[in-house]
Design a protein around this motif. Structure first.
Motif, short mmCIF file in Angstrom:
data_model
loop_
_atom_site.label_atom_id
_atom_site.label_comp_id
_atom_site.label_asym_id
_atom_site.label_seq_id
_atom_site.Cartn_x
_atom_site.Cartn_y
_atom_site.Cartn_z
N CYS A 15 0.83 -1.19 0.00
CA CYS A 15 0.00 0.00 0.00
C CYS A 15 0.87 1.25 0.00
O CYS A 15 0.62 2.20 -0.74
N ASN A 16 1.90 1.23 0.80
CA ASN A 16 2.77 2.40 0.91
C ASN A 16 3.53 2.67 -0.39
O ASN A 16 3.80 3.81 -0.74
N LEU A 17 3.87 1.60 -1.07
CA LEU A 17 4.60 1.75 -2.32
C LEU A 17 3.78 2.50 -3.37
O LEU A 17 4.31 3.16 -4.23
N ARG A 18 2.49 2.35 -3.25
CA ARG A 18 1.60 2.97 -4.24
C ARG A 18 1.40 4.46 -4.00
O ARG A 18 0.88 5.16 -4.84
N SER A 19 1.75 4.91 -2.82
CA SER A 19 1.47 6.30 -2.47
C SER A 19 2.72 7.15 -2.58
O SER A 19 3.71 6.90 -1.91
N PRO A 20 2.69 8.18 -3.42
CA PRO A 20 3.87 9.03 -3.60
C PRO A 20 4.32 9.70 -2.32
O PRO A 20 5.48 10.03 -2.16
N LEU A 21 3.39 9.87 -1.39
CA LEU A 21 3.75 10.51 -0.13
C LEU A 21 4.54 9.55 0.75
O LEU A 21 5.60 9.89 1.29
N PHE A 22 4.05 8.35 0.89
CA PHE A 22 4.67 7.40 1.81
C PHE A 22 5.97 6.83 1.26
O PHE A 22 6.78 6.30 2.01
N HIS A 57 -7.92 10.91 11.44
CA HIS A 57 -7.16 10.01 10.57
C HIS A 57 -7.08 10.50 9.13
O HIS A 57 -8.03 11.09 8.62
N MET A 58 -5.95 10.21 8.52
CA MET A 58 -5.89 10.27 7.06
C MET A 58 -6.43 8.95 6.58
O MET A 58 -6.30 7.92 7.25
N ILE A 59 -7.02 8.96 5.40
CA ILE A 59 -7.67 7.76 4.92
C ILE A 59 -7.22 7.47 3.51
O ILE A 59 -7.00 8.39 2.72
N ILE A 60 -7.06 6.18 3.23
CA ILE A 60 -6.68 5.77 1.89
C ILE A 60 -7.55 4.57 1.53
O ILE A 60 -7.78 3.70 2.36
N ILE A 83 -13.42 9.32 -5.37
CA ILE A 83 -12.20 8.80 -4.77
C ILE A 83 -11.99 7.35 -5.19
O ILE A 83 -12.90 6.53 -5.07
N ILE A 84 -10.80 7.07 -5.71
CA ILE A 84 -10.45 5.73 -6.13
C ILE A 84 -9.24 5.26 -5.33
O ILE A 84 -8.61 6.06 -4.62
N PRO A 85 -8.91 3.98 -5.40
CA PRO A 85 -7.83 3.44 -4.56
C PRO A 85 -6.53 4.25 -4.63
O PRO A 85 -6.16 4.76 -5.68
N TRP A 86 -5.92 4.36 -3.50
CA TRP A 86 -4.62 5.01 -3.28
C TRP A 86 -4.64 6.52 -3.39
O TRP A 86 -3.62 7.15 -3.50
N LYS A 87 -5.82 7.08 -3.38
CA LYS A 87 -5.88 8.54 -3.22
C LYS A 87 -6.04 8.83 -1.73
O LYS A 87 -6.96 8.36 -1.08
N LEU A 88 -5.11 9.64 -1.22
CA LEU A 88 -5.09 9.95 0.20
C LEU A 88 -6.03 11.12 0.49
O LEU A 88 -6.06 12.09 -0.25
N ILE A 166 -14.83 15.18 -18.85
CA ILE A 166 -13.38 15.10 -19.02
C ILE A 166 -12.72 14.59 -17.74
O ILE A 166 -11.84 13.72 -17.77
N TYR A 167 -13.17 15.10 -16.61
CA TYR A 167 -12.63 14.64 -15.32
C TYR A 167 -12.83 13.15 -15.13
O TYR A 167 -11.90 12.41 -14.78
N LEU A 168 -14.04 12.69 -15.38
CA LEU A 168 -14.34 11.26 -15.19
C LEU A 168 -13.48 10.41 -16.12
O LEU A 168 -12.92 9.39 -15.71
N SER A 169 -13.35 10.85 -17.35
CA SER A 169 -12.59 10.09 -18.33
C SER A 169 -11.10 10.04 -17.99
O SER A 169 -10.48 8.98 -17.98
N GLU A 170 -10.54 11.21 -17.65
CA GLU A 170 -9.09 11.28 -17.47
C GLU A 170 -8.63 10.84 -16.08
O GLU A 170 -7.59 10.21 -15.94
N LYS A 171 -9.43 11.21 -15.07
CA LYS A 171 -8.95 10.99 -13.71
C LYS A 171 -9.52 9.73 -13.06
O LYS A 171 -8.91 9.17 -12.17
N ILE A 172 -10.71 9.33 -13.49
CA ILE A 172 -11.34 8.22 -12.77
C ILE A 172 -11.34 6.93 -13.57
O ILE A 172 -10.85 5.90 -13.11
#
Lengths: 233, 233
Positions: A15-22, A57-60, A83-88, A166-172
DNA sequence: AAGAATTATTGATCTAACGCAATTCCACAA
DNA sequence: TTGTGGAATTGCGTTAGATCAATAATTCTT
């Protein structure tokens, strides 16, 4: 309460590997950040966080999909993000008044992982890169909010709806063909219009051959036109 | 170019004392943060920062008044804040893409002090309290933006104008009687309505004896009613 | 598979707010 | 004092978008 474990959450490591922050944390710091970390599975419709409650808590999210929204006046919502997986997330309240300033609700069955803000704060104090990344994270959200403000106050419906597609197509969905997980009502809440208007303009887009539409199934066939509409509408 | 020195800017010391952020720095760190710091005096109407240009400094005003605004479509602006002395700004771009994401223009003759973001970044890395304070600063702005989003998209004109009057009274002029430094046009840009609508509703407020109005001179005579209007309008 | 309960669609009004135009007011310079 | 140009006011026609209501299509339950 039954503890359910999602399939995607094998351990904190992946999980941590997927997050640019962690990614920025050392093994030692990861241990601190991950202490007391726990996972909860939510059914579709259930609240993951509720606006106004105490923020701790922060949530992922590790699987599923959720919506982040502001609860405004007269039970009218403003949908901020899908919100989709690995978005903090967790929001500005974690560093100010310890209240959540938006609600998050599961759109499908969703497993969410909770990270104590106290632990985040600890590693933030020992790791300047991490602190800077958090500040950057917050700043990027501010930029998004500026764009949202302009979109919602200055564009008319066609432009706003183009923005949402556009948001749904590109980001989600990462594709120009997708099956909506959200309702017309929720599309309306993203673009500040009624569900009736959302329906109407989607149909207009279909008739203008900008999209193909089959209730929940959408295909963006004329992307250039959408981008053009987004520039004012 | 003639270098003008404002009356209020005696030295960085006094200026730093006024800022809750710089209060957190040690003498050593202050020396770093203040290195290369410089002051510029702007005439009314001049741009202090211009949206889209390269962002390199945090800015603090030591005298005068300015407006911070987003430049949207069709030359339509969205006025975000009135800036008064000792309010720090520079925006989210300083920690993301090094671009200013809003414009700031002087409303009256204004002296502004420029602090290099590189220096800020340096002390941020040595002082976790300062880093945390910056994050808090950014987070508070996010909360404000959420409120702005709801106000601008869900309230109608009376409520939005009430919000502006309350903001001006509480945050800018610190009095229920004040002389506007901004035009009707700018009131409109703060509350997302045309200058004509701003005029009309101000007059309505006057007739309903919520305010006394003499062009630029405003007196909030029925504050409770304003707060009530703010809750939907 | 039948029935209940949400969602989605569509048409017919209704209205908050805009855009335009015409004055009027005001500050400031000559 | 008299222009002059930007700001403010006021009235009026227009319209984007909401609201209401009725029907159709899906989805969920049992």
């Amino acid at each position: 309460m039954i503890k359910r474990k999602s399939d995607t959450c094998i351990n904190c490591q992946t999980c941590n590997l997927r997050s640019p922050l962690f990614n920025l944390l050392s093994q030692e710091e990861l241990k601190i950040a991950n202490a007391n970390r726990f996972e909860v599975v939510f059914n579709a419709g259930e609240n993951i966080v509720k606006q106004g409650t105490s923020a701790s808590h922060m949530i992922i999210i590790t699987s599923g999909m959720a919506k982040m929204y502001l609860e405004g006046y007269d039970r009218k919502n403003l949908l901020l993000e899908i919100i989709i997986p690995w978005k903090l997330f967790g929001g500005p309240g974690l560093f100010t008044d310890y209240r959540y300033h938006y609600s998050v609700a599961a759109l499908t069955e969703t497993s969410a992982c909770f990270i104590s803000i106290e632990n985040i704060r600890k590693v933030m104090r020992t790791n300047p890169d991490f602190a800077e990344a958090l500040l950057k994270h917050c700043s990027l959200n501010s930029v998004l909010n500026f764009e949202r403000l302009i979109s919602l106050t200055q564009k008319q419906m066609h432009g706003r709806l183009a923005d949402v597609l556009i948001y749904l197509s590109e980001k989600i969905y990462n594709s120009r063909i997708f099956d909506l997980t959200i309702t017309r009502q929720e599309i309306g809440e993203m673009s500040n219009m009624t569900k009736e208007s959302a329906t109407r303009i989607l149909k207009e887009f279909e008739q203008a051959e900008i999209i193909k539409l089959e209730t929940k199934h959408i295909e963006l066939t004329n992307y250039e036109k959408l981008q053009q509409l987004s520039l004012k509408g």
